[in-house]
Design a protein around this motif. Structure first.
Motif, PDB file in Angstrom:
ATOM      1  N   SER A  85     -17.478  -9.511 -51.715  1.00 35.60           N
ATOM      2  CA  SER A  85     -17.253  -8.960 -53.054  1.00 35.60           C
ATOM      3  C   SER A  85     -18.470  -9.288 -53.898  1.00 35.60           C
ATOM      4  CB  SER A  85     -15.979  -9.542 -53.672  1.00 35.60           C
ATOM      5  OG  SER A  85     -16.117 -10.932 -53.861  1.00 35.60           O
ATOM      6  N   ARG A 132     -11.819  -0.790 -47.386  1.00 35.72           N
ATOM      7  CA  ARG A 132     -12.205  -0.885 -48.794  1.00 35.72           C
ATOM      8  C   ARG A 132     -10.955  -1.215 -49.597  1.00 35.72           C
ATOM      9  NH1 ARG A 132     -14.476   4.295 -47.503  1.00 35.72           N
ATOM     10  NH2 ARG A 132     -16.723   4.188 -47.265  1.00 35.72           N
ATOM     11  N   GLN A 133     -11.025  -2.260 -50.378  1.00 31.64           N
ATOM     12  CA  GLN A 133      -9.886  -2.596 -51.243  1.00 31.64           C
ATOM     13  C   GLN A 133     -10.370  -2.511 -52.682  1.00 31.64           C
ATOM     14  OE1 GLN A 133      -8.246  -6.397 -50.186  1.00 31.64           O
ATOM     15  NE2 GLN A 133      -8.210  -5.914 -48.010  1.00 31.64           N
ATOM     16  N   ASN A 134      -9.821  -1.560 -53.421  1.00 35.96           N
ATOM     17  CA  ASN A 134     -10.170  -1.445 -54.835  1.00 35.96           C
ATOM     18  C   ASN A 134      -8.984  -0.914 -55.615  1.00 35.96           C
ATOM     19  OD1 ASN A 134     -10.226   1.438 -54.695  1.00 35.96           O
ATOM     20  ND2 ASN A 134     -12.286   1.336 -53.867  1.00 35.96           N
ATOM     21  N   GLU A 135      -9.076  -1.083 -56.904  1.00 39.37           N
ATOM     22  CA  GLU A 135      -7.967  -0.686 -57.780  1.00 39.37           C
ATOM     23  C   GLU A 135      -8.013   0.788 -58.148  1.00 39.37           C
ATOM     24  OE1 GLU A 135      -8.637  -3.330 -61.013  1.00 39.37           O
ATOM     25  OE2 GLU A 135      -8.013  -5.081 -59.877  1.00 39.37           O
ATOM     26  N   ARG A 136      -9.192   1.397 -58.064  1.00 38.47           N
ATOM     27  CA  ARG A 136      -9.346   2.770 -58.541  1.00 38.47           C
ATOM     28  C   ARG A 136      -9.172   3.813 -57.454  1.00 38.47           C
ATOM     29  NH1 ARG A 136     -15.028   2.610 -60.963  1.00 38.47           N
ATOM     30  NH2 ARG A 136     -15.333   1.404 -59.088  1.00 38.47           N
ATOM     31  N   SER A 139     -13.530   5.943 -52.739  1.00 36.06           N
ATOM     32  CA  SER A 139     -13.960   5.614 -51.380  1.00 36.06           C
ATOM     33  C   SER A 139     -15.467   5.800 -51.202  1.00 36.06           C
ATOM     34  CB  SER A 139     -13.187   6.457 -50.362  1.00 36.06           C
ATOM     35  OG  SER A 139     -13.451   7.832 -50.591  1.00 36.06           O
ATOM     36  N   LEU A 143     -20.146  -1.251 -53.806  1.00 41.36           N
ATOM     37  CA  LEU A 143     -19.239  -2.378 -54.023  1.00 41.36           C
ATOM     38  C   LEU A 143     -19.285  -2.746 -55.496  1.00 41.36           C
ATOM     39  CD1 LEU A 143     -17.382  -4.525 -52.756  1.00 41.36           C
ATOM     40  CD2 LEU A 143     -19.420  -5.898 -52.324  1.00 41.36           C
ATOM     41  N   ASP A 144     -18.211  -2.447 -56.211  1.00 43.95           N
ATOM     42  CA  ASP A 144     -18.118  -2.705 -57.649  1.00 43.95           C
ATOM     43  C   ASP A 144     -17.345  -3.993 -57.897  1.00 43.95           C
ATOM     44  OD1 ASP A 144     -19.410  -0.329 -58.738  1.00 43.95           O
ATOM     45  OD2 ASP A 144     -17.693   0.788 -57.934  1.00 43.95           O
ATOM     46  N   GLU A 147     -13.749  -5.056 -56.366  1.00 45.70           N
ATOM     47  CA  GLU A 147     -13.557  -4.450 -55.051  1.00 45.70           C
ATOM     48  C   GLU A 147     -13.831  -5.479 -53.958  1.00 45.70           C
ATOM     49  OE1 GLU A 147     -14.530   0.256 -55.501  1.00 45.70           O
ATOM     50  OE2 GLU A 147     -16.221  -1.058 -55.060  1.00 45.70           O
TER      51      GLU A 147
END
Length: 194
Positions: A85, A132-136, A139, A143-144, A147
């Motif tokens: 991350s 990928r694991q993100n809130e938004r 895809s 990498l923000d 995320e």
């Protein structure tokens, strides 16, 4: 009677004093110009170093969670899996510009990304984003903040028992994240590294 003999005395005239004074002032002015110029140059270089340091620190990666290996029981570990991350206060990192390197005592190699960077499987000598694991729900390969990307690194040679190895993840223009681990004494299908 005063005998002057062969004494040749010259008087120090005002004109000569003015010439000497002008020479001293000129030399002092040139010296001051050089010193001030060097000071400005040093200040500029210091600013460049500070900006470079801030840029590298703001694009730092950090390891998120455990590092584990997948292998053949009783043989070697073939893949190393880990999650990354963006460090706190960091800026987004384009994973397509990341370089991943594997090394141990006898082997050093730069792993190539799989086509498209995202895959559930890898081949020897490659790496991939496996999750990928993100809130938004976006895809992309950037990498923000907030995320988490799971990475699978697959070196061309298997990792034997008790082997010390390193995986370096180097983003473009940022600080390199190094993962130093040792394979366990007994190899299983899934192996946790400490």
């Amino acid at each position: 009677m005063v005998n002057t003999g062969n004494r040749n005395e010259h008087a120090f005239t005002g004109l000569e004093a003015a010439i000497v004074l002008i020479a001293f002032v000129t030399v002092a002015a040139v010296f001051a110009y050089v010193v001030i110029g060097a000071g400005f140059f040093t200040t500029q270089k210091s600013q460049e170093v500070i900006h470079t340091g801030i840029g590298q620190a703001s694009s730092a990666l950090m390891l998120a969670g455990s590092v584990y290996g997948v292998g053949t029981p009783g043989s070697t570990i073939d893949m190393v899996n880990f999650s990354i991350s963006v460090a706190s206060g960091g800026t987004p990192i384009d994973i397509e510009k990341v370089v991943i390197t594997y090394s141990d005592k006898t082997h050093l190699e730069k792993l190539a990304p799989v086509p498209g960077y995202f895959s559930s499987s890898t081949t020897p000598g490659t790496w991939a984003i496996t999750e990928r694991q993100n809130e938004r729900g976006i895809s992309d390969n950037v990498l923000d903040k907030g995320e988490l990307f799971s990475i699978s690194a697959h070196p061309t040679t298997g990792i034997g028992k008790d082997t010390e190895f390193s995986i370096e993840v180097a983003p473009a223009g940022g600080a390199t994240m190094q993962i130093l681990r040792t394979a366990p004494s007994a190899i299983y299908a899934v192996n946790q590294f400490y």
